[in-house]
Write an enzyme that holds these catalytic residues in place. Structure first.
Site, mmCIF file in Angstrom:
data_model
loop_
_atom_site.group_PDB
_atom_site.id
_atom_site.type_symbol
_atom_site.label_atom_id
_atom_site.label_comp_id
_atom_site.label_asym_id
_atom_site.label_seq_id
_atom_site.Cartn_x
_atom_site.Cartn_y
_atom_site.Cartn_z
ATOM 1 N N CYS B 86 0.840 -1.197 0.000
ATOM 2 C CA CYS B 86 0.000 0.000 0.000
ATOM 3 C C CYS B 86 0.878 1.251 0.000
ATOM 4 O O CYS B 86 1.562 1.505 -0.983
ATOM 5 C CB CYS B 86 -0.962 -0.065 1.190
ATOM 6 S SG CYS B 86 -2.372 1.038 1.024
ATOM 7 N N HIS B 203 -3.554 -5.720 0.983
ATOM 8 C CA HIS B 203 -2.892 -5.913 2.276
ATOM 9 C C HIS B 203 -2.841 -7.383 2.679
ATOM 10 O O HIS B 203 -3.738 -7.863 3.365
ATOM 11 C CB HIS B 203 -3.670 -5.170 3.365
ATOM 12 C CG HIS B 203 -3.487 -3.693 3.350
ATOM 13 N ND1 HIS B 203 -2.428 -3.067 3.971
ATOM 14 C CD2 HIS B 203 -4.224 -2.708 2.797
ATOM 15 C CE1 HIS B 203 -2.524 -1.755 3.800
ATOM 16 N NE2 HIS B 203 -3.608 -1.508 3.081
ATOM 17 N N GLU B 205 -1.160 -8.669 4.988
ATOM 18 C CA GLU B 205 -1.068 -8.808 6.450
ATOM 19 C C GLU B 205 -2.434 -8.740 7.123
ATOM 20 O O GLU B 205 -2.573 -9.078 8.286
ATOM 21 C CB GLU B 205 -0.110 -7.753 7.027
ATOM 22 C CG GLU B 205 -0.679 -6.346 7.220
ATOM 23 C CD GLU B 205 -0.776 -5.506 5.943
ATOM 24 O OE1 GLU B 205 -0.645 -6.063 4.838
ATOM 25 O OE2 GLU B 205 -1.004 -4.289 6.054
#
Ligand SMILES: Nc1ncnc2c1ncn2[C@@H]1O[C@H](COP(=O)(O)OP(=O)(O)O)[C@@H](O)[C@H]1O
Ligand SMILES: [Mg+2]
Lengths: 727, 230, 83, 83
Positions: B86, B203, B205
């Site tokens: 990002c 993302h 994560e």
């Protein structure tokens, strides 16, 4: 000379006289500015104080519920949750983007000044009709303002609510809630302490923005006081500096060198310095020449009243100030020692070498018992019940497209609701759920209020908001921990408004006492009124709950072939303030729906129990729009149809029964579910089945209605942006 | 093996990455401040998401000029694994470590939602645990994610297999409505020529645990663990 | 003190949804516009000691190093009259 | 076709977080800047049929109604030479 100016600072003639009596002399201009701000409705709660004391503030888990910037409840032996909701109504109407953004900034500072790391935001938005001037612009700019600020500081916005009514056409309401967590020992106070300790100013330099904001927030809009007066009250948000402030402040607090701190919110330096000293029972000297300024020629009054955002005042141990400054410096946040704590309980302000104010840190603000006058709400309008299935379908399609019912994804897809990776139930459900890493507890949050109910009966309406919030927590399996509230009302000098207020507070008190939920923080916003048009009583309720295990069920049908069951008794004639009245009859009247808290306690317990026992596969409570709308909402996310039969007249499909949950279960669990309900004395009725088809069917007393899930789903998905003509 | 999470003023996914690297996949992980100038002993360098410097100029532009970036460049040249997620991706393009630029989303709104992507290149250290052509689902949350390169550079990317992820629908078709931000050629993530620097807008994560709605991101990190420790 | 004004526009070949959106909004307001390009503007105050040439060079450096991304943007530097 | 250029800046007394942040970044890059103000820039093409006065009026209206918020921003309209 000063006497002529007291009105400029929002004081009445009587208040001025009493100020002179208390001081034993005429105040200086700066003193007048300070007192004007401290005695404003916004800062002093002078009209609301006598009522607020009735709210239940204590409870086993309550750690802080009064006298600080936000309330704290314990989650386990170690952790506490700190939370509060606040309004930013006036600024958001004048400048929606900055107004909403700075609302987020302000409430976050209330949380992290108490030592907590903010982990969640929620927004409660009340807009006017789409045909009101600029409403589409207001909606899109408010949402963008909240999103841009919350996203940039890295705190997820995990939910909220929207309500639309003509009473907000010229007074939109923007409430923002924030929650943080910390350890019990990590809670910080705003009580200044310690002779000789320094006052450390941190954050943005002071400018002209927002001068007199607190005074403005304590006045109504009118055609006369538009433009020029309002001009200096617009504040600009700087989320980047806020993010640095969060990190730097939490790091600074961890050193143990900070004694107390407060955000420079409404009335800026005036309120933070005088309030902190008053709470700690100390005095201070403040030197305005040391205050970092953005422009040179600010008057001392402006410096004292500026509401430049992203600033805080810290009390720091006298020999540790360099260490603390270094931390702020590392994060790129300016700081400056601007004063010192004294022990004489006087607040002294110096400017260019001379003393320009010297007044007691606490001057009892006026307290008003304002006149109250009940009103009789409008008569209940006749219902014109639908004559056939086609008409039922039309009504349902109208209601499913209303901004209240429609999918709010247009809003929450602009909010980062996942950052910090704790969001287990994202926006779109009855309540949001956040896990806490390395802990076995989760937090549930929901916000509710139905202003049309509150207008028809402010007591019952507010009770309903409390009950609805408790139900929403139950639907994710959580137990209520505490409540915070934001009371948005009209002009308190209007006896009818004051009556609404008194009844609403009574509703919160009664509701919370009956359910055993403490009120740990709150906020009052009066003067939400333009000319003669006042907003409906809008007591926003935000309830926080706790859940021990991580198991949840969705609020939508997962697949066909399951049983649909209603838990709680359906009522056939709850139309007062309903969506049916508002959007089909275009009239509101009668009594709001009955709320029976005693039986709801039982039902909520039951719902939590059957979730935990894994007896049900989905759950959603009936609220706006009634039974049919609740069923439809459950059918959209996975496009699952349903077939339901009920012994009620067609119009009652839209009756807003309170305290009823729709659940689904596997066929094989149905008997067990009903048996359990029976044995616990909880009303339970089988409504029908979910089906693997693009079809929903409801058989009611006089007929049957049937339509496609997909076509309703489309209306639901597009309803919000279509209503406001948003891009 | 050790992992570094670089913290810029305004980073806000730094904690989330630390959690996944340290607590979920068990890497020895450290935060590194943007003003530091060294990155010795790190096998993996992560530039996290967020809004460095508020994204006030162009996203990632100011952070790309931070002192730490020379060390990141150096590490990349030495073949260490560098991943920008990002805002991290934006920083990598602004710093010239990856080609192209990330422009405001085509609808000019911040977009927070889940998207599908197709794994186009599974021969990198970040993706070898995915199947080529596999469809995965990840969250996105950004205002400036419209990937852009000029035509010449795009051809280069295509030819060298540098396009690692493309937006698609659940069946793997790249049809217009599933391109959330208007990226050129549906690009969601790219790597450098050598394959050791990856930038992506989604993302990973945020989807490493079932309770958060999906685990399709986890294999980015387990791929790294396996590659780097061997 | 001298002032430098810097204009940054998206390159012609890069899609500019901001300009497009504003164009549509202006048309809805009844303004007859042909096209809109939206860019960024900076006014930068710098010490007077620099010569005109030095100022240009310095401004150019700022643009190259930070204010504009040459892949997607073009810029223009304007020295303002000394006041 | 005539071109109108519109410059929108935050008012002097209003906080300009973008300008502030850029100022600091430029200083870190070693550029000696006193202050930075960050604004918006629009180039708008309009039909030639309007007179100079009409153009000004129309541009002013655009600013008031859409391009600038007079509470926090100030704007300037510049008519460019016909090309
Ligand atoms: N302003 C908003 N911001 C973020 N999420 C919102 C907002 N308004 C509604 N939502 C989300 O949309 C969902 C539906 O809202 P609502 O219909 O008010 O739910 P309920 O009636 O169950 O309280 C909720 O999950 C809520 O959090
Ligand atoms: Mg609900």
């Amino acid at each position: 000379m000063a006497k002529k100016r007291f009105r400029d600072f929002g004081l009445s003639e009587n208040e001025y006289t009493s100020l002179v009596a208390k001081l034993g002399r005429e105040p200086t201009n700066v003193e007048l500015a300070i007192i004007g701000a401290l005695w404003s409705e916004h800062c002093s709660y002078k009209s609301s104080k006598i009522y607020l004391s009735s709210m239940p503030r204590t409870g086993e888990r309550v750690v802080v519920s009064e006298g600080e910037n936000a309330g704290a409840v314990e989650l386990d032996d170690e952790l506490v949750a700190i939370f509060k909701v606040e309004s930013h109504n006036h600024p958001s109407y004048i400048e929606p983007y900055q107004g909403a953004a700075t609302g987020v900034g302000g409430i976050l500072r209330d949380i992290f000044t108490m030592g907590a790391r903010p982990i969640a935001l929620m927004d409660q938005l009340f807009f006017g009709e789409s045909k009101a001037p600029k409403m589409s612009h207001l909606v899109s700019r408010v949402v963008k303002g909240i999103g841009d600020y919350g996203n940039r500081v890295g705190v997820p916005t995990v939910g909220g609510m929207v309500y639309v009514h003509r009473c907000y056409n010229f007074n939109i309401l923007v409430n923002v809630f924030a929650l943080g967590i910390t350890s019990k020992r990590g809670i910080f106070s705003s009580k200044a302490k310690g002779l000789g300790n320094y006052l450390l100013y941190v954050g943005n330099s002071t400018g002209l923005d927002g001068v007199k904001g607190a005074i403005m927030a304590s006045d109504r809009f009118s055609s006369e006081n538009s433009r020029d007066d309002i001009l200096p009250t617009v504040q600009i948000g700087d989320p980047f500096v806020e993010k640095l402030l969060i990190e730097a402040t939490l790091e600074a607090l961890s050193t143990g060198y900070v004694v107390a701190l407060q955000d420079m919110g409404a009335a800026g330096l005036s309120s933070s310095s005088y309030e902190m000293a008053a709470k700690g029972d100390v005095g201070f000297v403040l030197d305005l020449d040391r205050v970092p300024l953005r422009e040179e020629n600010l008057t001392p009054e402006a410096i004292m009243l500026s509401e430049t955002q992203e600033r805080m005042l810290l009390v720091v141990m006298k020999d540790k100030v360099e260490e603390v400054k270094n931390i702020f410096n590392k994060w790129g946040v300016p700081s400056a020692v601007v004063g010192k704590i004294t022990d004489d309980r006087m607040g002294k302000v110096l400017y260019k070498g001379s003393e320009i104010a010297n007044i007691p840190v606490y001057l009892e603000p006026p307290v008003y018992k304002r006149a109250v006058e009940p009103y009789v709400p409008p008569q209940k309008p006749s219902l014109f019940p639908p004559k056939n299935g086609k008409e039922v379908e039309e009504i349902a399609s109208t209601l499913v497209s209303t901004p209240e019912i429609a999918n709010k994804e247009w809003i929450f897809s602009q909010y980062d609701y996942m950052v910090r990776t704790n969001t287990v139930i994202p926006p779109g459900s009855d309540a949001a759920l956040l896990r806490i890493k390395k802990k076995d507890v989760s937090l549930a949050i929901t916000s509710d209020v139905n202003p049309a109910y509150c207008f028809l009966d402010p007591f019952i309406g507010t009770l309903q908001a409390i009950a609805e919030a408790a139900r929403n927590l139950a639907s994710v399996g959580a137990e209520p921990l505490g409540v915070t509230n934001c009371l948005n009302f009209g002009n308190p000098e209007d006896p009818k408004v004051m009556w609404q207020f008194a009844r609403a507070v009574d509703g919160i008190s009664t509701g919370c006492k009956t359910l055993g939920i403490p009120v740990v923080s709150g906020n009052v916003s009066f003067y939400n009124q333009t000319d003669e048009n006042s907003v409906y009583p809008t007591p926003t309720i935000v309830m926080v709950g706790i859940k021990k295990d991580g198991y949840t069920v969705p609020n939508f049908f997962r697949k066909g072939g399951e049983k649909i069951v209603a838990i709680g008794a359906l009522r056939q004639e709850e139309f007062g303030g309903s969506l049916y009245q508002r959007y089909i009859l275009n009239k509101e009247g009668g009594r709001p729906p009955t709320v029976d808290l005693k039986s709801e306690i039982k039902i909520n317990d039951f719902v939590r129990f059957v979730i935990k026992k894994r007896l049900i596969t989905s759950v959603h409570d009936i609220s706006e729009g009634g039974l049919l709308l609740a069923l439809l909402e459950m059918s959209f996310p996975q496009s699952v149809g349903f077939t339901v039969a009920v012994e009620i007249p067609a119009v009652s499909l839209f009756s807003e029964s309170q305290g009823v949950f729709i659940v689904t279960c596997e066929d094989t669990n149905l008997d067990r579910l009903c048996y359990l309900a029976d044995s616990l004395n909880v009303h339970c009725s089988v409504l029908g089945d979910t089906v693997d088809q693009d079809l929903w069917t409801v058989e009611y007393a006089e007929g049957v209605v049937s339509s496609r899930v997909s076509s309703f789903s489309k209306l639901w998905n597009e309803g919000f942006s279509r209503y406001f003509a948003l891009e | 093996m050790r992992a570094a999470v670089v913290v810029f003023p305004g980073s806000n996914c730094d904690h989330d990455l630390f959690w996944v690297l340290n607590d979920i996949v068990g890497l020895n992980t450290a935060y590194v401040w943007h003003e530091d100038t060294k990155l010795v002993d790190f096998d993996l360098i992560v530039l996290p998401g967020g809004f460095s410097y508020g994204d006030y100029l162009r996203s990632g532009a100011i952070a790309a000029r931070s002192p730490i970036m020379d060390a990141v460049r150096d590490a990349a040249e030495k073949g260490r694994a560098v991943i920008g997620i990002c805002n991290g991706f934006q920083i990598l393009t602004e710093a010239g470590l990856l080609p192209g630029a990330l422009l405001p989303n085509i609808n000019l709104r911040f977009i927070s939602t889940w998207v599908y992507m197709r794994v186009e290149n599974n021969s990198t250290v970040f993706t070898h645990k995915y199947r080529k052509g596999e469809i995965i689902r990840m969250p996105i949350a950004h205002a400036e994610g419209r990937y852009y390169v000029d035509n010449g550079a795009l051809t280069e990317l295509q030819r060298n297999g540098q396009i690692v992820f493309r937006y698609s629908d659940a069946e793997g078709n790249s049809v217009d409505y599933c391109n959330p931000n208007g990226s050129i050629d549906f690009i969601a993530g790219i790597c450098n020529r050598a394959g050791n620097v990856l930038g992506l807008m989604p993302h990973p994560e945020r989807c490493c645990e079932r309770s958060l709605g999906g685990v399709d991101g986890l294999r980015v990190f387990t791929s790294l663990v396996q590659c780097l420790s061997s | 003190m001298v002032k430098v004004e810097i204009k940054v526009y998206p390159k012609k070949e890069v899609l500019d949804p901001v300009g497009e959106t504003i164009k549509k909004a202006l048309r809805r307001l009844g303004v007859d516009v042909e096209s809109v390009r939206a860019g960024k503007l900076f006014t930068i105050e710098m010490p007077e000691k620099l010569s005109k040439e030095e100022l240009y060079l310095e401004a150019d450096r700022m643009c190259k190093e930070l204010l504009a991304n040459p892949l997607i943007e073009e810029y223009e530097v304007i020295l303002c009259e000394q006041q």
